[in-house]
Design an enzyme around this catalytic site. Structure first.
Site, PDB file in Angstrom:
ATOM      1  N   LYS A 136       0.865  -1.180   0.000  1.00 20.68           N
ATOM      2  CA  LYS A 136       0.000   0.000   0.000  1.00 20.68           C
ATOM      3  C   LYS A 136       0.897   1.224   0.000  1.00 20.68           C
ATOM      4  CE  LYS A 136      -4.493   1.040   0.585  1.00 20.68           C
ATOM      5  NZ  LYS A 136      -5.694   0.394   0.091  1.00 20.68           N
ATOM      6  N   GLY A 156     -20.818   6.791   4.488  1.00 19.27           N
ATOM      7  CA  GLY A 156     -19.868   7.081   3.417  1.00 19.27           C
ATOM      8  C   GLY A 156     -20.456   6.731   2.069  1.00 19.27           C
ATOM      9  N   GLY A 177     -19.241   7.480  -1.044  1.00 19.07           N
ATOM     10  CA  GLY A 177     -18.244   7.813  -2.062  1.00 19.07           C
ATOM     11  C   GLY A 177     -18.332   6.850  -3.228  1.00 19.07           C
ATOM     12  N   VAL A 202     -17.478   3.758  -3.600  1.00 17.78           N
ATOM     13  CA  VAL A 202     -18.028   2.437  -3.281  1.00 17.78           C
ATOM     14  C   VAL A 202     -19.404   2.570  -2.637  1.00 17.78           C
ATOM     15  CG1 VAL A 202     -17.692   0.303  -1.988  1.00 17.78           C
ATOM     16  CG2 VAL A 202     -15.713   1.478  -2.959  1.00 17.78           C
ATOM     17  N   TYR A 234     -21.817   4.799  -2.611  1.00 17.99           N
ATOM     18  CA  TYR A 234     -23.017   5.190  -3.376  1.00 17.99           C
ATOM     19  C   TYR A 234     -23.478   4.047  -4.283  1.00 17.99           C
ATOM     20  CZ  TYR A 234     -26.561   8.285  -5.057  1.00 17.99           C
ATOM     21  OH  TYR A 234     -27.795   8.849  -5.303  1.00 17.99           O
TER      22      TYR A 234
HETATM   23  P1  NAD Z   1     -14.230   7.737  -1.415  1.00 15.26           P
HETATM   24  O1  NAD Z   1     -13.192   8.709  -0.986  1.00 15.26           O
HETATM   25  O2  NAD Z   1     -14.728   7.769  -2.800  1.00 15.26           O
HETATM   26  O3  NAD Z   1     -15.501   7.831  -0.451  1.00 15.26           O
HETATM   27  C1  NAD Z   1     -15.420   8.010   0.914  1.00 15.26           C
HETATM   28  C2  NAD Z   1     -16.696   8.733   1.317  1.00 15.26           C
HETATM   29  O4  NAD Z   1     -16.695   8.839   2.742  1.00 15.26           O
HETATM   30  C3  NAD Z   1     -16.802  10.158   0.778  1.00 15.26           C
HETATM   31  O5  NAD Z   1     -18.086  10.403   0.290  1.00 15.26           O
HETATM   32  C4  NAD Z   1     -16.461  11.029   1.975  1.00 15.26           C
HETATM   33  O6  NAD Z   1     -17.120  12.292   1.948  1.00 15.26           O
HETATM   34  C5  NAD Z   1     -16.955  10.166   3.107  1.00 15.26           C
HETATM   35  N1  NAD Z   1     -16.258  10.409   4.370  1.00 15.26           N
HETATM   36  C6  NAD Z   1     -14.936  10.574   4.584  1.00 15.26           C
HETATM   37  N2  NAD Z   1     -14.673  10.749   5.885  1.00 15.26           N
HETATM   38  C7  NAD Z   1     -15.865  10.683   6.509  1.00 15.26           C
HETATM   39  C8  NAD Z   1     -16.267  10.777   7.855  1.00 15.26           C
HETATM   40  N3  NAD Z   1     -15.373  10.992   8.829  1.00 15.26           N
HETATM   41  N4  NAD Z   1     -17.583  10.654   8.143  1.00 15.26           N
HETATM   42  C9  NAD Z   1     -18.479  10.448   7.158  1.00 15.26           C
HETATM   43  N5  NAD Z   1     -18.182  10.354   5.864  1.00 15.26           N
HETATM   44  C10 NAD Z   1     -16.881  10.461   5.544  1.00 15.26           C
HETATM   45  O7  NAD Z   1     -13.616   6.294  -1.046  1.00 15.26           O
HETATM   46  P2  NAD Z   1     -14.096   4.888  -1.602  1.00 15.26           P
HETATM   47  O8  NAD Z   1     -13.209   4.519  -2.741  1.00 15.26           O
HETATM   48  O9  NAD Z   1     -15.563   4.864  -1.758  1.00 15.26           O
HETATM   49  O10 NAD Z   1     -13.658   3.927  -0.394  1.00 15.26           O
HETATM   50  C11 NAD Z   1     -14.433   3.876   0.795  1.00 15.26           C
HETATM   51  C12 NAD Z   1     -13.775   2.921   1.783  1.00 15.26           C
HETATM   52  O11 NAD Z   1     -13.680   1.617   1.197  1.00 15.26           O
HETATM   53  C13 NAD Z   1     -12.352   3.289   2.181  1.00 15.26           C
HETATM   54  O12 NAD Z   1     -12.109   2.901   3.513  1.00 15.26           O
HETATM   55  C14 NAD Z   1     -11.495   2.444   1.248  1.00 15.26           C
HETATM   56  O13 NAD Z   1     -10.205   2.192   1.774  1.00 15.26           O
HETATM   57  C15 NAD Z   1     -12.324   1.193   1.182  1.00 15.26           C
HETATM   58  N6  NAD Z   1     -12.084   0.411  -0.019  1.00 15.26           N
HETATM   59  C16 NAD Z   1     -12.288   0.955  -1.248  1.00 15.26           C
HETATM   60  C17 NAD Z   1     -12.050   0.200  -2.387  1.00 15.26           C
HETATM   61  C18 NAD Z   1     -12.304   0.752  -3.763  1.00 15.26           C
HETATM   62  O14 NAD Z   1     -12.330  -0.035  -4.728  1.00 15.26           O
HETATM   63  N7  NAD Z   1     -12.518   2.046  -3.929  1.00 15.26           N
HETATM   64  C19 NAD Z   1     -11.595  -1.126  -2.259  1.00 15.26           C
HETATM   65  C20 NAD Z   1     -11.419  -1.669  -0.980  1.00 15.26           C
HETATM   66  C21 NAD Z   1     -11.654  -0.887   0.133  1.00 15.26           C
END
Ligand code: NAD
Length: 346
Positions: free
Chosen positions: A79, A179, A181, A183, A185
């Site tokens: 990472k 959250g 974001g 994932v 949504y």
């Molecule tokens: P993202 O940044 O697109 O979305 C995160 C969302 O959480 C955003 O809408 C943000 O406004 C919100 N957020 C951030 N801090 C917050 C808080 N303190 N309280 C409330 N809302 C908050 O990230 P993502 O890609 O959707 O990933 C989300 C989680 O899933 C992360 O922990 C990431 O490590 C994990 N993850 C993502 C993937 C992937 O394919 N994107 C894969 C495995 C794990």
């Protein structure tokens, strides 16, 4: 204090990359290359200090080793984190400087998207190194991993519901998603289509309004959503959300979401087990994205196969739940044990 760090788990390599000209401050952690080149996303985040960044990258890279082996992938765990607010300091020059640091490692680590980085960022990185995945152009490009992660979490939620409630029919179930974001949504959309009643929270107000209109979601305070009266809680924002206090007081009977490193302390899993709350280990349920990215790295991308492989997330969770019940052990400990045995057998 690196080797004595509480989150240091015999990592193979930790690299610091710094460039005063572009403002780059990054840490790249390679936990294990036993299964293949280390793979894991690049998180761009405004950490309180570099120790917080180091803790995060150590935990996340170890988690990638567990995740990749549990998903049966031929990549190891790594990472990277870039320190700073991506909204203010991210520039093409900074991403180029990061890419050169990745290139210097010579293929022992492949980066991809994570919180704070996008497909566009990875396309910039690609101009300076081939050790990057999650691209949208090129022969084996796999694109944004997020929809695959969301699909894997959806499958995992169904498997968890089957175990806990005796049915994987989500219609009428109350599900809280923290959250919304990339994932969160997408997951919320699938849950809505499956008939679930959604409660949502995010620090980004605009996405909440969208969810209210499009998904008929009820908006809840960020501080309250984890304690809401729901069947399932899906954490999809940042890690360390499940504290001892939450584990003692949560109303949801299932915790199953995308966020990495959801358990704030090692003891939380035990409290959840004592309180009869089913926890889907994060590194098992959120493997969909890396399943899709893995064969881009190996140069044999096959979207249809990857969609088939998503089903294994559900079956692996069912095996973990069975063993956890039989041995009266927390699900996270069972999953970690299986993963470490598999790595040791390589
Ligand atoms: P993202 O940044 O697109 O979305 C995160 C969302 O959480 C955003 O809408 C943000 O406004 C919100 N957020 C951030 N801090 C917050 C808080 N303190 N309280 C409330 N809302 C908050 O990230 P993502 O890609 O959707 O990933 C989300 C989680 O899933 C992360 O922990 C990431 O490590 C994990 N993850 C993502 C993937 C992937 O394919 N994107 C894969 C495995 C794990």
């Amino acid at each position: 204090m690196l080797f004595e760090h509480i989150s240091f788990k015999n990592h193979e390599k930790i690299i610091h990359a710094q460039d005063a000209k572009t403002g780059l401050k990054a840490i790249i952690a390679i936990h294990s290359t036993k299964a293949g080149p280390a793979a894991g996303g690049t998180r761009f985040y405004d950490y309180a200090d570099s120790d917080a960044a180091l803790t995060d990258v150590l935990r996340l890279s170890y988690g990638m080793t567990l995740k990749n082996i549990m998903a049966g992938l031929k990549v190891g765990g790594g990472k990277s984190v870039i320190i700073g607010d991506p909204k203010t300091i991210k520039t093409p020059e900074l991403m180029a400087s990061f890419a050169k640091a990745i290139n210097d490692i010579g293929g022992q680590y492949y980066c991809a998207e994570d919180v704070g980085t996008s497909v566009e960022d990875m396309e910039l990185v690609r101009k300076h190194t081939k050790f990057v995945a999650g691209l949208c152009t090129g022969e084996h490009a796999s694109g944004d991993p997020s929809p695959f992660t969301a699909l894997g979490v959806f499958i995992g939620i169904k498997a968890s519901a089957k175990t806990k409630f005796g049915s994987d029919n989500l219609s009428g179930m109350r599900i809280a998603v923290l959250g919304l974001g990339h994932v969160g949504y997408d997951l919320a959309t699938q849950l809505h289509k499956a008939g679930a009643k959604l409660l949502v929270a995010d620090i980004n107000v605009s996405v909440l309004e969208k969810a209210k209109i499009e998904l008929n979601a009820e908006i809840i305070d960020v501080d309250k959503i984890a304690y809401a009266d729901v069947d399932i809680f899906a954490p999809c924002a940042m890690g360390a959300i499940i504290t001892d206090h939450l584990a003692q007081n949560i109303k949801a009977k299932v915790i199953a979401g995308a966020a990495n490193n959801q358990l704030a302390t090692p003891s939380v899993g035990e409290i959840l087990t004592q309180n009869n709350i089913l926890y889907a280990p994060d590194f098992v349920i959120n493997a969909g994205g890396i399943i899709n990215v893995e064969n881009e790295i190996l140069g044999n991308y096959n979207r249809a196969n990857n969609l088939d492989k998503m089903a294994t997330i559900g079956t692996t969770l069912l095996e973990i739940y069975e063993k956890s019940a039989a041995d009266n052990l927390p699900t996270d400990k069972v999953a970690e044990q299986i993963a470490l045995e598999r790595v040791a057998a390589l």
